[in-house]
Design a protein around this motif. Structure first.
Motif, PDB file in Angstrom:
ATOM      1  N   ALA A  44       0.952  -1.091   0.029  1.00 29.23           N
ATOM      2  CA  ALA A  44      -0.056  -0.110  -0.170  1.00 29.23           C
ATOM      3  C   ALA A  44       0.947   1.087  -0.160  1.00 29.23           C
ATOM      4  O   ALA A  44       0.776   2.059  -0.725  1.00 29.23           O
ATOM      5  CB  ALA A  44      -0.786  -0.019   1.243  1.00 29.23           C
ATOM      6  N   TYR A  45       1.948   1.210   0.872  1.00 29.11           N
ATOM      7  CA  TYR A  45       2.767   2.379   0.890  1.00 29.11           C
ATOM      8  C   TYR A  45       3.450   2.633  -0.555  1.00 29.11           C
ATOM      9  O   TYR A  45       3.487   3.649  -1.028  1.00 29.11           O
ATOM     10  CB  TYR A  45       3.931   1.951   1.839  1.00 29.11           C
ATOM     11  CG  TYR A  45       5.103   3.199   2.268  1.00 29.11           C
ATOM     12  CD1 TYR A  45       4.521   4.518   2.157  1.00 29.11           C
ATOM     13  CD2 TYR A  45       6.192   2.849   2.803  1.00 29.11           C
ATOM     14  CE1 TYR A  45       5.430   5.449   2.607  1.00 29.11           C
ATOM     15  CE2 TYR A  45       6.927   3.790   3.042  1.00 29.11           C
ATOM     16  CZ  TYR A  45       6.720   5.120   3.044  1.00 29.11           C
ATOM     17  OH  TYR A  45       7.639   6.137   3.655  1.00 29.11           O
ATOM     18  N   PHE A  46       4.052   1.576  -1.142  1.00 25.67           N
ATOM     19  CA  PHE A  46       4.619   1.682  -2.547  1.00 25.67           C
ATOM     20  C   PHE A  46       3.583   2.173  -3.690  1.00 25.67           C
ATOM     21  O   PHE A  46       3.692   2.915  -4.399  1.00 25.67           O
ATOM     22  CB  PHE A  46       4.960   0.084  -2.810  1.00 25.67           C
ATOM     23  CG  PHE A  46       5.673   0.061  -4.452  1.00 25.67           C
ATOM     24  CD1 PHE A  46       6.746   0.603  -4.516  1.00 25.67           C
ATOM     25  CD2 PHE A  46       4.950  -0.124  -5.515  1.00 25.67           C
ATOM     26  CE1 PHE A  46       7.594   0.608  -5.857  1.00 25.67           C
ATOM     27  CE2 PHE A  46       5.235  -0.189  -6.783  1.00 25.67           C
ATOM     28  CZ  PHE A  46       6.620   0.210  -6.857  1.00 25.67           C
ATOM     29  N   GLU A  47       2.106   1.661  -3.564  1.00 25.54           N
ATOM     30  CA  GLU A  47       1.161   2.061  -4.300  1.00 25.54           C
ATOM     31  C   GLU A  47       0.666   3.454  -4.343  1.00 25.54           C
ATOM     32  O   GLU A  47       0.175   4.030  -5.066  1.00 25.54           O
ATOM     33  CB  GLU A  47       0.057   1.177  -4.305  1.00 25.54           C
ATOM     34  CG  GLU A  47       0.229  -0.355  -4.608  1.00 25.54           C
ATOM     35  CD  GLU A  47       0.572  -0.582  -6.306  1.00 25.54           C
ATOM     36  OE1 GLU A  47       0.206   0.432  -6.883  1.00 25.54           O
ATOM     37  OE2 GLU A  47       0.877  -1.499  -6.507  1.00 25.54           O
ATOM     38  N   GLY A  48       1.247   3.923  -3.158  1.00 18.15           N
ATOM     39  CA  GLY A  48       0.972   5.569  -2.883  1.00 18.15           C
ATOM     40  C   GLY A  48      -0.585   5.848  -2.103  1.00 18.15           C
ATOM     41  O   GLY A  48      -1.023   6.755  -2.313  1.00 18.15           O
ATOM     42  N   ALA A  49      -1.000   4.679  -1.462  1.00 21.77           N
ATOM     43  CA  ALA A  49      -2.000   4.616  -0.567  1.00 21.77           C
ATOM     44  C   ALA A  49      -1.764   5.885   0.368  1.00 21.77           C
ATOM     45  O   ALA A  49      -0.930   5.877   0.815  1.00 21.77           O
ATOM     46  CB  ALA A  49      -2.545   3.390  -0.116  1.00 21.77           C
ATOM     47  N   LEU A  50      -2.858   6.421   0.769  1.00 25.23           N
ATOM     48  CA  LEU A  50      -2.533   7.376   1.841  1.00 25.23           C
ATOM     49  C   LEU A  50      -3.245   6.599   3.144  1.00 25.23           C
ATOM     50  O   LEU A  50      -4.114   5.906   3.155  1.00 25.23           O
ATOM     51  CB  LEU A  50      -3.862   8.483   1.528  1.00 25.23           C
ATOM     52  CG  LEU A  50      -3.457   9.483   0.426  1.00 25.23           C
ATOM     53  CD1 LEU A  50      -4.431  10.513   0.074  1.00 25.23           C
ATOM     54  CD2 LEU A  50      -2.061   9.970   0.397  1.00 25.23           C
ATOM     55  N   PRO A  51      -2.447   7.231   4.338  1.00 25.79           N
ATOM     56  CA  PRO A  51      -2.984   6.630   5.547  1.00 25.79           C
ATOM     57  C   PRO A  51      -4.392   6.743   6.064  1.00 25.79           C
ATOM     58  O   PRO A  51      -5.108   5.993   6.661  1.00 25.79           O
ATOM     59  CB  PRO A  51      -2.093   7.552   6.544  1.00 25.79           C
ATOM     60  CG  PRO A  51      -0.824   7.866   5.732  1.00 25.79           C
ATOM     61  CD  PRO A  51      -1.546   8.100   4.404  1.00 25.79           C
ATOM     62  N   GLY A  52      -5.075   7.826   5.229  1.00 24.77           N
ATOM     63  CA  GLY A  52      -6.598   8.068   5.673  1.00 24.77           C
ATOM     64  C   GLY A  52      -7.472   6.863   4.732  1.00 24.77           C
ATOM     65  O   GLY A  52      -8.716   7.218   4.939  1.00 24.77           O
ATOM     66  N   ASN A  53      -6.806   6.307   3.810  1.00 24.52           N
ATOM     67  CA  ASN A  53      -7.650   5.232   3.042  1.00 24.52           C
ATOM     68  C   ASN A  53      -8.292   4.287   3.705  1.00 24.52           C
ATOM     69  O   ASN A  53      -7.409   3.908   4.915  1.00 24.52           O
ATOM     70  CB  ASN A  53      -6.678   4.919   1.857  1.00 24.52           C
ATOM     71  CG  ASN A  53      -6.644   5.645   0.664  1.00 24.52           C
ATOM     72  OD1 ASN A  53      -5.472   5.692   0.189  1.00 24.52           O
ATOM     73  ND2 ASN A  53      -7.407   6.783   0.380  1.00 24.52           N
ATOM     74  N   ARG A  54      -9.459   3.665   3.468  1.00 19.84           N
ATOM     75  CA  ARG A  54     -10.087   2.791   4.551  1.00 19.84           C
ATOM     76  C   ARG A  54      -9.448   1.459   4.071  1.00 19.84           C
ATOM     77  O   ARG A  54      -9.254   1.170   3.011  1.00 19.84           O
ATOM     78  CB  ARG A  54     -11.613   2.843   4.300  1.00 19.84           C
ATOM     79  CG  ARG A  54     -12.363   3.961   4.901  1.00 19.84           C
ATOM     80  CD  ARG A  54     -13.643   4.175   4.631  1.00 19.84           C
ATOM     81  NE  ARG A  54     -14.402   2.885   4.863  1.00 19.84           N
ATOM     82  CZ  ARG A  54     -15.338   2.794   5.857  1.00 19.84           C
ATOM     83  NH1 ARG A  54     -15.352   3.720   6.898  1.00 19.84           N
ATOM     84  NH2 ARG A  54     -15.996   1.323   5.945  1.00 19.84           N
ATOM     85  N   LEU A  55      -9.704   0.601   5.112  1.00 21.31           N
ATOM     86  CA  LEU A  55      -9.130  -0.552   5.108  1.00 21.31           C
ATOM     87  C   LEU A  55      -9.858  -1.648   3.961  1.00 21.31           C
ATOM     88  O   LEU A  55      -9.336  -2.107   3.323  1.00 21.31           O
ATOM     89  CB  LEU A  55      -8.977  -1.042   6.699  1.00 21.31           C
ATOM     90  CG  LEU A  55      -8.279  -2.666   6.482  1.00 21.31           C
ATOM     91  CD1 LEU A  55      -6.947  -2.401   6.284  1.00 21.31           C
ATOM     92  CD2 LEU A  55      -8.238  -3.219   8.048  1.00 21.31           C
ATOM     93  N   ASP A  56     -11.146  -1.520   4.162  1.00 23.96           N
ATOM     94  CA  ASP A  56     -11.986  -2.023   3.423  1.00 23.96           C
ATOM     95  C   ASP A  56     -11.726  -1.710   1.740  1.00 23.96           C
ATOM     96  O   ASP A  56     -11.932  -2.748   0.978  1.00 23.96           O
ATOM     97  CB  ASP A  56     -13.544  -1.882   3.720  1.00 23.96           C
ATOM     98  CG  ASP A  56     -14.126  -0.453   3.589  1.00 23.96           C
ATOM     99  OD1 ASP A  56     -13.266   0.440   3.352  1.00 23.96           O
ATOM    100  OD2 ASP A  56     -15.234  -0.333   3.881  1.00 23.96           O
TER     101      ASP A  56
END
Length: 319
Positions: A113-125
């Motif tokens: 997720a970190y590599f893909e550029g996901a944000l910490p605020g994105n939901r787990l679902d």
């Protein structure tokens, strides 16, 4: 909608996977590349050798009671990563609004997720909907074991999963006879059980009143040098790399560590746990890996052990 998110994420996954497979691992070097799937090793479950090594210990005796770290689907990815880091575990069970376990979040999930550029605020679902999660299908046969299963069979199951190429996950979910998930077992748990075989004061099974099966000469005599990868078999990255560069190496090589080196020496080591911590603390993946090692990672203490140390001592440091 969830369906739309899933379709977009699936398209992104296909594009990312194709790009990663086609790209060279720039800056990553190793004299001898390890084969992802090598010649099949001897069966771990057959014969008396492995049974003696594990002393008949079962999953239930090692995994213990409870799920440990448990996450909820409505959590943000950043909060989930923080909880995982604080737990000291390498994976956590994920439950829906009704409390039913529906998935598994691993350190490698957070790293991806970190590599893909996901944000910490994105939901787990949303992460599970994306198709990128390693353990999203909880009830897949390859990802579940029973408490009564001997660790020798679990070790073989993990090896088979790796060799199959479709389920290279270092974690298994423990499911009781009623179909309820009651624990998570990692490859480190299996290794620690082997190392602590006969250690009556420290092994979870012995603290539950289970009689120690006796010392294993193999477990007691093995040193770090006996089981470690040689320096030439470890992928490396230069100090000029970013965290994202190093994570790309870990993802593409399916390894859990990379050394940061140049002709002048070794500066540190980066693992998926570093990615979890960096992501949970909002550190940009563009940060210099040298800065991470010197300023952020140093707080975790030294990551060194003598090659002559016992494997059991190394396992204790890891946990």
């Amino acid at each position: 909608t969830r369906a739309a998110r899933t379709q977009r994420a699936g398209t992104r996954l296909m594009a990312t996977s194709t790009a990663m497979e086609a790209a060279q691992v720039e800056g990553a070097t190793k004299e001898t590349k390890p084969a992802a799937v090598a010649a099949r090793p001897p069966s771990l479950g057959s014969g008396s050798c492995v049974s003696d090594i594990f002393g008949g210990i079962t999953v239930g005796q090692v995994a213990g009671a409870g799920l440990g770290c448990k996450l909820l689907m409505h959590y943000d990815l950043g909060d989930a990563a923080s909880a995982l880091a604080a737990s000291g575990r390498t994976a956590a069970a994920v439950a829906d609004a009704d409390g039913e376990i529906v998935g598994l979040l691993t350190e490698n999930d957070v790293m991806r997720a970190y590599f893909e550029g996901a944000l910490p605020g994105n939901r787990l679902d949303e992460w599970f909907d994306s198709g990128l999660a390693r353990g999203s299908d909880l009830y897949a046969h390859k990802l579940t074991v029973q408490p009564s299963m001997p660790l020798s069979e679990v070790a073989e199951k993990m090896v088979n999963n790796l060799l199959s190429g479709t389920c290279a996950c270092h974690h298994l979910l423990v499911q009781d006879d009623d179909g309820k998930v009651c624990g998570v077992l990692s490859s480190l748990d299996v290794a620690t059980a082997f190392c602590q075989h006969g250690a009556t004061d420290s092994h979870p099974a012995w603290s539950q009143g289970v009689e120690s099966p006796g010392s294993s000469d193999i477990a007691l005599m093995l040193t770090v040098e006996d089981v470690m990868k040689s320096r030439d078999d470890v992928f490396t990255c230069p100090p000029t790399s970013t965290m994202k560069d190093v994570i790309k190496v870990l993802l593409m090589t399916q390894q859990n560590s990379a050394l940061i080196v140049d002709p002048h020496g070794i500066y540190g080591i980066v693992t998926p746990r570093d990615a979890v911590r960096a992501f949970s603390e909002g550190v940009a993946s563009s940060i210099s890996v040298t800065e991470w090692v010197q300023e952020w990672q140093s707080a975790a203490g030294p990551r060194l052990i003598e090659s002559t140390a016992r494997v059991a001592d190394a396992a204790a440091v890891m946990t």
